[in-house]
Design an enzyme around this catalytic site. Structure first.
Site, PDB file in Angstrom:
ATOM      1  N   TYR A 142      35.213 -86.957   4.869  1.00 27.07           N
ATOM      2  CA  TYR A 142      35.709 -86.941   3.123  1.00 27.07           C
ATOM      3  C   TYR A 142      36.103 -87.892   2.291  1.00 27.07           C
ATOM      4  O   TYR A 142      35.452 -87.664   1.016  1.00 27.07           O
ATOM      5  CB  TYR A 142      36.395 -85.837   3.252  1.00 27.07           C
ATOM      6  CG  TYR A 142      36.744 -84.055   1.895  1.00 27.07           C
ATOM      7  CD1 TYR A 142      36.279 -83.736   1.896  1.00 27.07           C
ATOM      8  CD2 TYR A 142      38.273 -85.152   1.740  1.00 27.07           C
ATOM      9  CE1 TYR A 142      35.960 -83.340   0.380  1.00 27.07           C
ATOM     10  CE2 TYR A 142      38.030 -84.865   0.225  1.00 27.07           C
ATOM     11  CZ  TYR A 142      37.573 -83.696  -0.164  1.00 27.07           C
ATOM     12  OH  TYR A 142      38.001 -83.238  -1.294  1.00 27.07           O
TER      13      TYR A 142
ATOM     14  N   SER B 186      37.760 -86.733  -5.768  1.00 30.69           N
ATOM     15  CA  SER B 186      39.109 -86.470  -4.776  1.00 30.69           C
ATOM     16  C   SER B 186      39.943 -87.935  -5.039  1.00 30.69           C
ATOM     17  O   SER B 186      39.493 -88.807  -4.820  1.00 30.69           O
ATOM     18  CB  SER B 186      38.823 -86.189  -3.582  1.00 30.69           C
ATOM     19  OG  SER B 186      40.105 -86.070  -2.650  1.00 30.69           O
TER      20      SER B 186
HETATM   21  N1  LIG Z   1      41.625 -78.492  -3.185  1.00 29.98           N
HETATM   22  C1  LIG Z   1      41.801 -79.229  -2.820  1.00 29.98           C
HETATM   23  O1  LIG Z   1      43.390 -79.668  -2.734  1.00 29.98           O
HETATM   24  C2  LIG Z   1      41.623 -80.754  -4.016  1.00 29.98           C
HETATM   25  C3  LIG Z   1      41.529 -81.686  -3.924  1.00 29.98           C
HETATM   26  C4  LIG Z   1      40.829 -82.684  -4.178  1.00 29.98           C
HETATM   27  C5  LIG Z   1      38.931 -82.491  -4.233  1.00 29.98           C
HETATM   28  N2  LIG Z   1      38.250 -81.182  -4.722  1.00 29.98           N
HETATM   29  C6  LIG Z   1      37.682 -81.174  -4.896  1.00 29.98           C
HETATM   30  O2  LIG Z   1      37.056 -79.677  -5.665  1.00 29.98           O
HETATM   31  C7  LIG Z   1      36.627 -79.198  -5.824  1.00 29.98           C
HETATM   32  C8  LIG Z   1      36.435 -77.755  -5.234  1.00 29.98           C
HETATM   33  O3  LIG Z   1      37.339 -77.622  -4.024  1.00 29.98           O
HETATM   34  P1  LIG Z   1      38.193 -76.634  -3.618  1.00 29.98           P
HETATM   35  O4  LIG Z   1      39.061 -76.729  -3.113  1.00 29.98           O
HETATM   36  O5  LIG Z   1      37.512 -75.379  -5.128  1.00 29.98           O
HETATM   37  O6  LIG Z   1      37.149 -74.966  -3.118  1.00 29.98           O
HETATM   38  P2  LIG Z   1      37.023 -73.727  -2.715  1.00 29.98           P
HETATM   39  O7  LIG Z   1      36.470 -73.999  -0.900  1.00 29.98           O
HETATM   40  O8  LIG Z   1      38.308 -73.313  -2.738  1.00 29.98           O
HETATM   41  O9  LIG Z   1      35.451 -73.353  -3.429  1.00 29.98           O
HETATM   42  C9  LIG Z   1      34.636 -74.152  -3.124  1.00 29.98           C
HETATM   43  C10 LIG Z   1      33.168 -73.931  -3.943  1.00 29.98           C
HETATM   44  O10 LIG Z   1      32.138 -73.914  -3.607  1.00 29.98           O
HETATM   45  C11 LIG Z   1      31.075 -73.027  -2.476  1.00 29.98           C
HETATM   46  N3  LIG Z   1      30.187 -74.373  -1.636  1.00 29.98           N
HETATM   47  C12 LIG Z   1      30.657 -74.715  -0.407  1.00 29.98           C
HETATM   48  N4  LIG Z   1      29.739 -75.700  -0.101  1.00 29.98           N
HETATM   49  C13 LIG Z   1      29.096 -75.159  -0.830  1.00 29.98           C
HETATM   50  C14 LIG Z   1      27.294 -75.900  -0.785  1.00 29.98           C
HETATM   51  N5  LIG Z   1      27.460 -76.346   0.584  1.00 29.98           N
HETATM   52  N6  LIG Z   1      27.346 -75.887  -1.430  1.00 29.98           N
HETATM   53  C15 LIG Z   1      26.547 -74.384  -2.582  1.00 29.98           C
HETATM   54  N7  LIG Z   1      28.403 -74.133  -2.674  1.00 29.98           N
HETATM   55  C16 LIG Z   1      28.824 -75.137  -2.145  1.00 29.98           C
HETATM   56  C17 LIG Z   1      31.909 -72.389  -1.683  1.00 29.98           C
HETATM   57  O11 LIG Z   1      31.494 -70.927  -1.981  1.00 29.98           O
HETATM   58  C18 LIG Z   1      32.907 -72.214  -3.274  1.00 29.98           C
HETATM   59  O12 LIG Z   1      32.825 -71.479  -3.944  1.00 29.98           O
HETATM   60  C19 LIG Z   1      35.388 -79.806  -4.309  1.00 29.98           C
HETATM   61  O13 LIG Z   1      34.651 -80.677  -4.356  1.00 29.98           O
HETATM   62  C20 LIG Z   1      36.751 -80.591  -3.778  1.00 29.98           C
HETATM   63  O14 LIG Z   1      36.029 -81.287  -3.002  1.00 29.98           O
HETATM   64  C21 LIG Z   1      40.010 -79.815  -4.191  1.00 29.98           C
END
Ligand SMILES: NC(=O)c1ccc[n+]([C@@H]2O[C@H](COP(=O)([O-])OP(=O)(O)OC[C@H]3O[C@@H](n4cnc5c(N)ncnc54)[C@H](O)[C@@H]3O)[C@@H](O)[C@H]2O)c1
Length: 248
Positions: free
Chosen positions: A150, A137
């Site tokens: 985080y 991130s």
């Molecule tokens: N959305 C944002 O703005 C953003 C920004 C920077 C980084 N990210 C990163 O991108 C990645 C995806 O984020 P997102 O926004 O799609 O999240 P989301 O919550 O929409 O989806 C996350 C997915 O990961 C799964 N998951 C969560 N914890 C888990 C675990 N302990 N074991 C197995 N599966 C697990 C959930 O069931 C879900 O399917 C993450 O690593 C997040 O930190 C997201």
């Protein structure tokens, strides 16, 4: 929907953690469209219609469960060529309001989860090579208020990517990292239910040169690049953030 039989990743086996929704679901769709056979490891069951060949329900923080799932994919689907460490989770809260059990959960999912999968997959890639793409991130590059632990986990993922890219190079396993900026997913929607987060996001969009949030497909395109590039890019950190952060 089955994986495409043509495309830059035809014949490859890919595993995406957290592939059920958000960015992970877009990565699954993109890698399948590029020809890979894709398996999902997620704590939730796969969604109907996802273009996958296998799935396992497991917590990325649970080494034994991850090992069982990846071993099954490797044996039943085929040797794993591509691993995408996408699973992640956060709760926005000032650090002084955090309690140690929350830190433990954040570190377990966002950092130890990455250690677990790579520790298990690298021996499987030995002698064959492979690609690993970690989703960190921009919080891990520049810090994010209300996301201190985080941010530390994501900064750790960035450093781990670089160290492991050096260690794995002799095995021709290329390891890179994609840093999403704020991306329109269920994770972000959940956070925006809090008014202060919603206002912060609006302020972030205003200060983003491209004036918008990323889509999950924007992030998936960067993952597809690292999964399919010819083979001389490793240890790199790519932000997909509309110009919000710029590498020096
Ligand atoms: N959305 C944002 O703005 C953003 C920004 C920077 C980084 N990210 C990163 O991108 C990645 C995806 O984020 P997102 O926004 O799609 O999240 P989301 O919550 O929409 O989806 C996350 C997915 O990961 C799964 N998951 C969560 N914890 C888990 C675990 N302990 N074991 C197995 N599966 C697990 C959930 O069931 C879900 O399917 C993450 O690593 C997040 O930190 C997201």
């Amino acid at each position: 929907m089955a994986a495409s039989t043509a495309g830059p990743l035809a014949g490859k086996v890919a595993v995406v953690t957290g592939g059920v929704k958000g960015i992970g679901a877009a990565i699954v769709a993109r890698l399948a469209a590029d020809g890979a056979r894709v398996a999902i490891l997620d704590r939730d069951p796969a969604a109907p219609g996802q273009p996958i060949v296998a799935s396992a329900q497991a917590d990325v923080g649970d080494y034994a469960a991850v090992s069982a799932a990846l071993t099954r994919f490797n044996d039943e689907v085929g040797p794993i060529d591509i691993l995408v460490n996408n699973a992640g989770w956060d709760r926005v809260q000032p650090f002084l309001a955090n309690e140690p059990p929350l830190w433990d959960t954040l570190v377990r999912i966002n950092l130890i989860g990455v250690f677990n999968t790579i520790h298990i997959v690298l021996p499987m890639m030995k002698g064959r090579g492979g690609r690993i793409i970690n989703i960190a991130s921009d919080a891990g590059r520049v810090g994010s208020s209300g996301e201190a632990v985080y941010s530390a986990c994501k900064g750790g993922t960035i450093a781990f990517t670089k160290a492991m890219a050096r260690e794995a190079a002799r095995e021709r396993v290329l390891i890179n990292c994609v840093c999403p900026g704020p991306t329109d997913t269920p994770l972000l929607t959940g956070m925006r239910e809090e008014e202060s987060v919603d206002r912060l996001m609006d302020a972030i969009v205003k200060s983003t040169p491209l004036r918008k949030l990323a889509t999950p497909e924007d992030i998936a395109a960067a993952v597809a690049y690292f999964a399919g590039e010819p083979g001389h890019v490793t240890g790199q950190i790519l932000s997909v953030s509309g110009g919000l952060t710029m590498a020096g």
